[in-house]
Design a protein around this motif. Structure first.
Motif, PDB file in Angstrom:
ATOM      1  N   ILE A  81      38.531  24.135  50.174  1.00  0.00           N
ATOM      2  CA  ILE A  81      37.252  24.495  49.470  1.00  0.00           C
ATOM      3  C   ILE A  81      36.227  23.957  48.167  1.00  0.00           C
ATOM      4  N   ASP A  82      35.162  23.305  48.450  1.00  0.00           N
ATOM      5  CA  ASP A  82      34.741  23.496  47.201  1.00  0.00           C
ATOM      6  C   ASP A  82      33.899  24.335  46.191  1.00  0.00           C
ATOM      7  N   TRP A  83      34.232  24.719  45.486  1.00  0.00           N
ATOM      8  CA  TRP A  83      34.492  26.585  44.839  1.00  0.00           C
ATOM      9  C   TRP A  83      33.062  26.777  44.081  1.00  0.00           C
ATOM     10  N   LEU A  84      33.079  25.680  43.531  1.00  0.00           N
ATOM     11  CA  LEU A  84      31.384  25.707  42.968  1.00  0.00           C
ATOM     12  C   LEU A  84      30.779  25.477  43.518  1.00  0.00           C
ATOM     13  N   LYS A  85      30.741  24.980  44.989  1.00  0.00           N
ATOM     14  CA  LYS A  85      29.562  25.119  45.794  1.00  0.00           C
ATOM     15  C   LYS A  85      29.831  25.883  46.338  1.00  0.00           C
ATOM     16  N   SER A  86      30.182  26.805  46.674  1.00  0.00           N
ATOM     17  CA  SER A  86      30.573  27.879  47.987  1.00  0.00           C
ATOM     18  C   SER A  86      30.130  29.704  47.332  1.00  0.00           C
ATOM     19  N   ASP A  87      30.206  30.583  48.097  1.00  0.00           N
ATOM     20  CA  ASP A  87      30.291  32.003  47.523  1.00  0.00           C
ATOM     21  C   ASP A  87      30.673  32.565  46.769  1.00  0.00           C
ATOM     22  N   TYR A  88      32.338  31.371  46.311  1.00  0.00           N
ATOM     23  CA  TYR A  88      33.147  31.676  45.371  1.00  0.00           C
ATOM     24  C   TYR A  88      33.039  31.912  43.852  1.00  0.00           C
ATOM     25  N   ALA A  89      31.747  30.736  43.767  1.00  0.00           N
ATOM     26  CA  ALA A  89      31.296  29.398  42.487  1.00  0.00           C
ATOM     27  C   ALA A  89      31.624  31.086  41.266  1.00  0.00           C
ATOM     28  N   GLN A  90      30.882  31.695  41.874  1.00  0.00           N
ATOM     29  CA  GLN A  90      30.865  33.478  40.601  1.00  0.00           C
ATOM     30  C   GLN A  90      31.833  33.612  40.203  1.00  0.00           C
ATOM     31  N   ILE A  91      33.224  33.772  41.093  1.00  0.00           N
ATOM     32  CA  ILE A  91      34.537  34.059  40.507  1.00  0.00           C
ATOM     33  C   ILE A  91      35.037  33.723  40.000  1.00  0.00           C
ATOM     34  N   VAL A  92      34.836  32.541  40.066  1.00  0.00           N
ATOM     35  CA  VAL A  92      35.091  31.247  39.307  1.00  0.00           C
ATOM     36  C   VAL A  92      35.366  31.100  38.065  1.00  0.00           C
ATOM     37  N   ILE A  93      34.041  31.194  38.078  1.00  0.00           N
ATOM     38  CA  ILE A  93      33.006  31.117  36.802  1.00  0.00           C
ATOM     39  C   ILE A  93      33.797  32.429  35.467  1.00  0.00           C
ATOM     40  N   LEU A  94      33.914  33.477  36.419  1.00  0.00           N
ATOM     41  CA  LEU A  94      34.107  34.792  36.284  1.00  0.00           C
ATOM     42  C   LEU A  94      35.588  35.105  35.322  1.00  0.00           C
ATOM     43  N   ILE A  95      36.396  34.046  35.998  1.00  0.00           N
ATOM     44  CA  ILE A  95      37.714  34.107  35.584  1.00  0.00           C
ATOM     45  C   ILE A  95      37.690  33.592  34.427  1.00  0.00           C
ATOM     46  N   LEU A  96      37.029  31.654  34.277  1.00  0.00           N
ATOM     47  CA  LEU A  96      36.362  31.373  33.112  1.00  0.00           C
ATOM     48  C   LEU A  96      36.419  32.146  31.964  1.00  0.00           C
ATOM     49  N   PHE A  97      35.239  33.093  31.912  1.00  0.00           N
ATOM     50  CA  PHE A  97      34.564  33.925  30.659  1.00  0.00           C
ATOM     51  C   PHE A  97      36.460  34.953  30.546  1.00  0.00           C
ATOM     52  N   LEU A  98      36.701  35.529  31.705  1.00  0.00           N
ATOM     53  CA  LEU A  98      37.739  36.185  30.586  1.00  0.00           C
ATOM     54  C   LEU A  98      38.285  35.826  30.406  1.00  0.00           C
ATOM     55  N   TRP A  99      39.476  34.270  30.686  1.00  0.00           N
ATOM     56  CA  TRP A  99      40.358  33.900  30.152  1.00  0.00           C
ATOM     57  C   TRP A  99      39.568  33.414  28.461  1.00  0.00           C
ATOM     58  N   LYS A 100      38.278  33.112  28.656  1.00  0.00           N
ATOM     59  CA  LYS A 100      37.996  32.467  27.195  1.00  0.00           C
ATOM     60  C   LYS A 100      37.991  33.414  26.719  1.00  0.00           C
ATOM     61  N   ASN A 101      37.448  34.442  26.897  1.00  0.00           N
ATOM     62  CA  ASN A 101      37.215  35.352  26.020  1.00  0.00           C
ATOM     63  C   ASN A 101      38.104  37.021  25.290  1.00  0.00           C
ATOM     64  N   LEU A 102      38.844  37.332  26.496  1.00  0.00           N
ATOM     65  CA  LEU A 102      39.878  38.266  26.583  1.00  0.00           C
ATOM     66  C   LEU A 102      40.687  38.331  24.514  1.00  0.00           C
ATOM     67  N   GLY A 103      41.415  37.446  24.625  1.00  0.00           N
ATOM     68  CA  GLY A 103      42.372  36.859  23.469  1.00  0.00           C
ATOM     69  C   GLY A 103      41.134  37.526  22.495  1.00  0.00           C
ATOM     70  N   TYR A 104      40.319  37.290  22.006  1.00  0.00           N
ATOM     71  CA  TYR A 104      39.033  37.688  20.792  1.00  0.00           C
ATOM     72  C   TYR A 104      38.886  39.398  20.869  1.00  0.00           C
ATOM     73  N   ASN A 105      38.824  39.939  22.024  1.00  0.00           N
ATOM     74  CA  ASN A 105      38.652  41.055  22.310  1.00  0.00           C
ATOM     75  C   ASN A 105      39.401  41.946  21.829  1.00  0.00           C
ATOM     76  N   MET A 106      40.771  41.535  22.283  1.00  0.00           N
ATOM     77  CA  MET A 106      42.018  42.102  22.371  1.00  0.00           C
ATOM     78  C   MET A 106      42.127  42.074  21.031  1.00  0.00           C
ATOM     79  N   VAL A 107      42.333  41.386  19.976  1.00  0.00           N
ATOM     80  CA  VAL A 107      42.002  41.292  18.877  1.00  0.00           C
ATOM     81  C   VAL A 107      41.775  42.732  17.827  1.00  0.00           C
ATOM     82  N   LEU A 108      40.324  42.232  19.084  1.00  0.00           N
ATOM     83  CA  LEU A 108      39.370  43.218  17.963  1.00  0.00           C
ATOM     84  C   LEU A 108      40.258  44.876  18.395  1.00  0.00           C
TER      85      LEU A 108
END
Length: 309
Positions: free
Chosen positions: A163-190
């Motif tokens: 599957i070409d993940w970034l050109k499929s119906d799962y594209a926004q889920i892939v970016i959502l995982i990226l967003f959570l991976w990037k931001n969870l640590g900072y929010n957790m510290v707060l």
């Protein structure tokens, strides 16, 4: 004797008033001297460009100063690309912000409960904050490209087609995982900092009164976490709008339909030198953000009032 007293009292009062006014003038002068550099910077780099943007949105173009009224706003609001970008941005924010807040809060509660090896776990969650955006994009390309690691695993383990993940119906889920991976640590510290500020004696007294874990959390801890929840929600909302950087580096100017965000619309309008449409779109986006943040402020103050009552 009485006459001299009556003469002296008004003189003393006048002197006090003069001294008070002089002190007040000195205080205000000092205040303005310290405020002026910041005020000048905000005026030159924020308010004046905002005024220019507003003026340009009512003109035919950046070079043609003909007044066209709300014509640019009508074009923007009826533009299919702007509608699609608005829906995608709003959908992503509605998914990303609650997940970022809830998951980071759960992680903070887990780490605050005496989990073994929590320092290692905390370090792992904080590592994405130190990773540059370019490196994050490279990692996601390695994982989710057509010939990437994820497709290799799914093909070997489950015999699935690539599957070409970034050109499929799962594209926004892939970016959502990226967003959570990037931001969870900072929010957790707060949230960890907020949980650490809850008075232990209140928790202990509630336990003596027979309050269970859920009741202690929602009746006591949520009261102390309210301001942090609001701050984390606002920061996550802002970061959800900033996800354009990663999407742009991964997919370019015209990504898959579900990844076409408002910033893509703005960027493409700027590239085509359509400054009037760009200005109108920016003002509409600004008004939308003000309404969203204003709504969050309203609910936060209402929640505070209900808790105090």
């Amino acid at each position: 004797m009485g006459k001299t007293d009556t003469i002296k009292k008004p003189d003393i009062n006048k002197k006090k008033k003069k001294m008070h006014l002089k002190r007040k003038f000195t205080d205000w002068s000092t205040f303005l001297v310290y405020l002026f550099p910041s005020l000048a910077g905000v005026t030159v780099f924020f308010f004046w460009p905002l005024v220019k943007l507003l003026i340009t949105s009512f003109r035919k173009s950046a070079t043609n100063t003909q007044f066209v009224g709300l014509n640019n706003y009508t074009k923007v609001l009826n533009n299919d690309a702007f509608k699609s970008a608005s829906v995608n941005t709003l959908t992503f924010a509605l998914l990303a912000v609650p997940l970022a807040v809830l998951l980071s809060l759960l992680l903070a509660i887990l780490l605050n409960s005496g989990l073994p090896g929590k320092s290692v776990f905390r370090s792992i969650l904080l590592n994405p904050m130190m990773v540059p955006v370019a490196s994050v994009v490279l990692i996601w390309q390695v994982l989710f490209s057509y010939n990437g690691v994820i497709n290799g695993w799914t093909a070997q383990l489950f015999g699935m087609d690539k599957i070409d993940w970034l050109k499929s119906d799962y594209a926004q889920i892939v970016i959502l995982i990226l967003f959570l991976w990037k931001n969870l640590g900072y929010n957790m510290v707060l949230f960890l900092a907020a949980l650490g500020n809850i008075p232990e004696e209140i928790i202990e007294s509630s336990m003596l009164d027979g309050a269970g874990a859920f009741k202690r959390f929602f009746a006591i801890k949520m009261h102390y976490l309210n301001s942090t929840l609001f701050f984390v929600g606002i920061m996550s909302l802002i970061n959800s709008f900033k996800i354009f950087r990663e999407i742009y580096l991964l997919t370019g100017d015209y990504p898959f339909d579900s990844l076409y965000m408002l910033q893509h619309f703005m960027n493409n309008a700027f590239t085509h030198l359509d400054y009037s449409k760009l200005s109108a779109g920016a003002i509409v986006m600004c008004i939308g953000m003000i309404l969203i943040v204003g709504g969050l402020f309203y609910f936060e103050t209402k929640f505070d009032a209900d808790v105090e009552d």
